[in-house]
Design a protein around this motif. Structure first.
Motif, PDB file in Angstrom:
ATOM      1  N   THR A 235      27.172  44.492  32.996  1.00 15.87           N
ATOM      2  CA  THR A 235      26.523  45.765  32.674  1.00 15.87           C
ATOM      3  C   THR A 235      27.273  46.886  33.375  1.00 15.87           C
ATOM      4  O   THR A 235      28.162  46.643  34.198  1.00 15.87           O
ATOM      5  N   ASP A 236      26.893  48.089  33.100  1.00 12.08           N
ATOM      6  CA  ASP A 236      27.541  49.244  33.703  1.00 12.08           C
ATOM      7  C   ASP A 236      27.096  49.408  35.162  1.00 12.08           C
ATOM      8  O   ASP A 236      26.139  48.775  35.607  1.00 12.08           O
ATOM      9  N   ILE A 237      27.784  50.250  35.868  1.00 11.65           N
ATOM     10  CA  ILE A 237      27.400  50.611  37.231  1.00 11.65           C
ATOM     11  C   ILE A 237      26.171  51.513  37.092  1.00 11.65           C
ATOM     12  O   ILE A 237      26.271  52.619  36.556  1.00 11.65           O
ATOM     13  N   GLU A 238      25.026  51.026  37.571  1.00 10.01           N
ATOM     14  CA  GLU A 238      23.768  51.733  37.340  1.00 10.01           C
ATOM     15  C   GLU A 238      23.104  52.260  38.605  1.00 10.01           C
ATOM     16  O   GLU A 238      22.318  53.196  38.536  1.00 10.01           O
ATOM     17  N   THR A 239      23.380  51.632  39.751  1.00  8.79           N
ATOM     18  CA  THR A 239      22.650  51.968  40.971  1.00  8.79           C
ATOM     19  C   THR A 239      23.602  52.105  42.150  1.00  8.79           C
ATOM     20  O   THR A 239      24.751  51.667  42.102  1.00  8.79           O
ATOM     21  N   GLU A 240      23.066  52.662  43.221  1.00  8.32           N
ATOM     22  CA  GLU A 240      23.820  52.735  44.480  1.00  8.32           C
ATOM     23  C   GLU A 240      24.160  51.324  44.963  1.00  8.32           C
ATOM     24  O   GLU A 240      25.236  51.101  45.520  1.00  8.32           O
ATOM     25  N   ALA A 241      23.274  50.384  44.728  1.00  4.14           N
ATOM     26  CA  ALA A 241      23.544  48.986  45.101  1.00  4.14           C
ATOM     27  C   ALA A 241      24.751  48.445  44.329  1.00  4.14           C
ATOM     28  O   ALA A 241      25.547  47.684  44.883  1.00  4.14           O
ATOM     29  N   ASP A 242      24.900  48.851  43.082  1.00  2.28           N
ATOM     30  CA  ASP A 242      26.082  48.449  42.310  1.00  2.28           C
ATOM     31  C   ASP A 242      27.354  49.018  42.936  1.00  2.28           C
ATOM     32  O   ASP A 242      28.378  48.341  43.024  1.00  2.28           O
ATOM     33  N   VAL A 243      27.290  50.268  43.363  1.00  2.00           N
ATOM     34  CA  VAL A 243      28.451  50.890  44.011  1.00  2.00           C
ATOM     35  C   VAL A 243      28.777  50.148  45.305  1.00  2.00           C
ATOM     36  O   VAL A 243      29.946  49.844  45.574  1.00  2.00           O
ATOM     37  N   ARG A 244      27.757  49.841  46.104  1.00  2.00           N
ATOM     38  CA  ARG A 244      27.991  49.083  47.340  1.00  2.00           C
ATOM     39  C   ARG A 244      28.622  47.729  47.046  1.00  2.00           C
ATOM     40  O   ARG A 244      29.553  47.305  47.737  1.00  2.00           O
ATOM     41  N   ALA A 245      28.149  47.057  46.001  1.00  2.00           N
ATOM     42  CA  ALA A 245      28.704  45.751  45.628  1.00  2.00           C
ATOM     43  C   ALA A 245      30.158  45.889  45.187  1.00  2.00           C
ATOM     44  O   ALA A 245      31.009  45.053  45.550  1.00  2.00           O
ATOM     45  N   LEU A 246      30.457  46.926  44.430  1.00  2.00           N
ATOM     46  CA  LEU A 246      31.835  47.168  43.990  1.00  2.00           C
ATOM     47  C   LEU A 246      32.752  47.409  45.183  1.00  2.00           C
ATOM     48  O   LEU A 246      33.823  46.816  45.300  1.00  2.00           O
ATOM     49  N   VAL A 247      32.329  48.273  46.085  1.00  2.51           N
ATOM     50  CA  VAL A 247      33.132  48.596  47.268  1.00  2.51           C
ATOM     51  C   VAL A 247      33.337  47.349  48.127  1.00  2.51           C
ATOM     52  O   VAL A 247      34.454  47.065  48.573  1.00  2.51           O
ATOM     53  N   ALA A 248      32.275  46.595  48.343  1.00  4.09           N
ATOM     54  CA  ALA A 248      32.389  45.364  49.151  1.00  4.09           C
ATOM     55  C   ALA A 248      33.342  44.370  48.494  1.00  4.09           C
ATOM     56  O   ALA A 248      34.173  43.755  49.175  1.00  4.09           O
ATOM     57  N   ALA A 249      33.241  44.208  47.188  1.00  2.00           N
ATOM     58  CA  ALA A 249      34.121  43.271  46.485  1.00  2.00           C
ATOM     59  C   ALA A 249      35.572  43.739  46.526  1.00  2.00           C
ATOM     60  O   ALA A 249      36.487  42.940  46.735  1.00  2.00           O
ATOM     61  N   PHE A 250      35.779  45.034  46.334  1.00  2.87           N
ATOM     62  CA  PHE A 250      37.139  45.566  46.328  1.00  2.87           C
ATOM     63  C   PHE A 250      37.809  45.398  47.686  1.00  2.87           C
ATOM     64  O   PHE A 250      38.941  44.951  47.787  1.00  2.87           O
ATOM     65  N   TYR A 251      37.104  45.762  48.742  1.00  2.00           N
ATOM     66  CA  TYR A 251      37.705  45.705  50.072  1.00  2.00           C
ATOM     67  C   TYR A 251      37.627  44.324  50.711  1.00  2.00           C
ATOM     68  O   TYR A 251      38.335  44.065  51.686  1.00  2.00           O
ATOM     69  N   GLY A 252      36.819  43.438  50.160  1.00  3.34           N
ATOM     70  CA  GLY A 252      36.732  42.086  50.706  1.00  3.34           C
ATOM     71  C   GLY A 252      38.078  41.385  50.620  1.00  3.34           C
ATOM     72  O   GLY A 252      38.652  41.243  49.547  1.00  3.34           O
ATOM     73  N   GLY A 253      38.601  40.993  51.739  1.00 10.80           N
ATOM     74  CA  GLY A 253      39.876  40.286  51.778  1.00 10.80           C
ATOM     75  C   GLY A 253      41.104  41.147  51.609  1.00 10.80           C
ATOM     76  O   GLY A 253      42.222  40.628  51.591  1.00 10.80           O
ATOM     77  N   ILE A 254      40.946  42.462  51.519  1.00 10.52           N
ATOM     78  CA  ILE A 254      42.114  43.319  51.290  1.00 10.52           C
ATOM     79  C   ILE A 254      43.091  43.277  52.474  1.00 10.52           C
ATOM     80  O   ILE A 254      44.291  43.441  52.291  1.00 10.52           O
ATOM     81  N   ALA A 255      42.587  43.027  53.657  1.00 12.94           N
ATOM     82  CA  ALA A 255      43.471  42.947  54.829  1.00 12.94           C
ATOM     83  C   ALA A 255      44.423  41.760  54.726  1.00 12.94           C
ATOM     84  O   ALA A 255      45.460  41.744  55.381  1.00 12.94           O
ATOM     85  N   GLU A 256      44.092  40.781  53.890  1.00 13.17           N
ATOM     86  CA  GLU A 256      44.966  39.624  53.698  1.00 13.17           C
ATOM     87  C   GLU A 256      45.867  39.778  52.474  1.00 13.17           C
ATOM     88  O   GLU A 256      46.695  38.918  52.202  1.00 13.17           O
ATOM     89  N   ASP A 257      45.708  40.865  51.737  1.00 13.19           N
ATOM     90  CA  ASP A 257      46.544  41.090  50.560  1.00 13.19           C
ATOM     91  C   ASP A 257      47.999  41.228  51.013  1.00 13.19           C
ATOM     92  O   ASP A 257      48.290  42.001  51.934  1.00 13.19           O
ATOM     93  N   PRO A 258      48.922  40.486  50.379  1.00 12.70           N
ATOM     94  CA  PRO A 258      50.320  40.527  50.839  1.00 12.70           C
ATOM     95  C   PRO A 258      50.977  41.896  50.726  1.00 12.70           C
ATOM     96  O   PRO A 258      51.890  42.200  51.500  1.00 12.70           O
ATOM     97  N   ASP A 259      50.548  42.722  49.799  1.00 14.97           N
ATOM     98  CA  ASP A 259      51.148  44.049  49.640  1.00 14.97           C
ATOM     99  C   ASP A 259      50.392  45.151  50.370  1.00 14.97           C
ATOM    100  O   ASP A 259      50.988  46.109  50.840  1.00 14.97           O
ATOM    101  N   LEU A 260      49.079  45.024  50.453  1.00 14.50           N
ATOM    102  CA  LEU A 260      48.252  46.097  51.003  1.00 14.50           C
ATOM    103  C   LEU A 260      47.707  45.818  52.397  1.00 14.50           C
ATOM    104  O   LEU A 260      47.264  46.731  53.082  1.00 14.50           O
TER     105      LEU A 260
END
Length: 123
Positions: A3-28
């Motif tokens: 579904t679409d991004i509908e709530t602040e909780a959706d935004v929090r989930a998106l941000v958490a998923a995006f940044y989760g593990g980013i410190a281990e990304d080989p490029d970033l």
């Protein structure tokens, strides 16, 4: 089906998923290993909430911290955008999800121009 991004909780989930593990990304990863996540994540939620819901919750100046990063190249922005698009697409679909991806592309483009990594009118 997502579904679409509908709530602040959706935004929090998106941000958490995006940044989760980013410190281990080989490029970033090198740009994120020393981040104070307790401070950074709420800032990113406010930013993306402002983008998606036009809340005005974010009042910062996002370019300044990026201008201080040593070694940023176009490939880093390409990787960041790819990761962001894939994160959104895996969880959401709709006008707000599309808006978030389009805004991410705009931000990345502006930052690259300001950093001298991309000239307007180039591909």
């Amino acid at each position: 089906m997502p579904t679409d991004i509908e709530t602040e909780a959706d935004v929090r989930a998106l941000v958490a998923a995006f940044y989760g593990g980013i410190a281990e990304d080989p490029d970033l990863g090198s740009f994120f290993r020393d981040v104070d996540w307790a401070a950074h994540l709420p800032t990113m939620v406010a930013f993306w909430s402002s983008v998606v819901f036009q809340t005005g919750a974010y009042r910062g100046r996002p370019f300044a911290p990026h201008a201080r990063l040593v070694g940023l190249e176009r490939r880093h922005f390409d990787r960041w955008l790819d990761r962001f698009r894939r994160t959104v697409d895996a969880r959401f679909a709709g006008p707000r999800a599309d808006l978030a991806k389009a805004r991410a592309e705009q931000v990345a483009g502006v930052f690259q121009v300001k950093l001298g990594l991309w000239k307007v009118g180039t591909v």
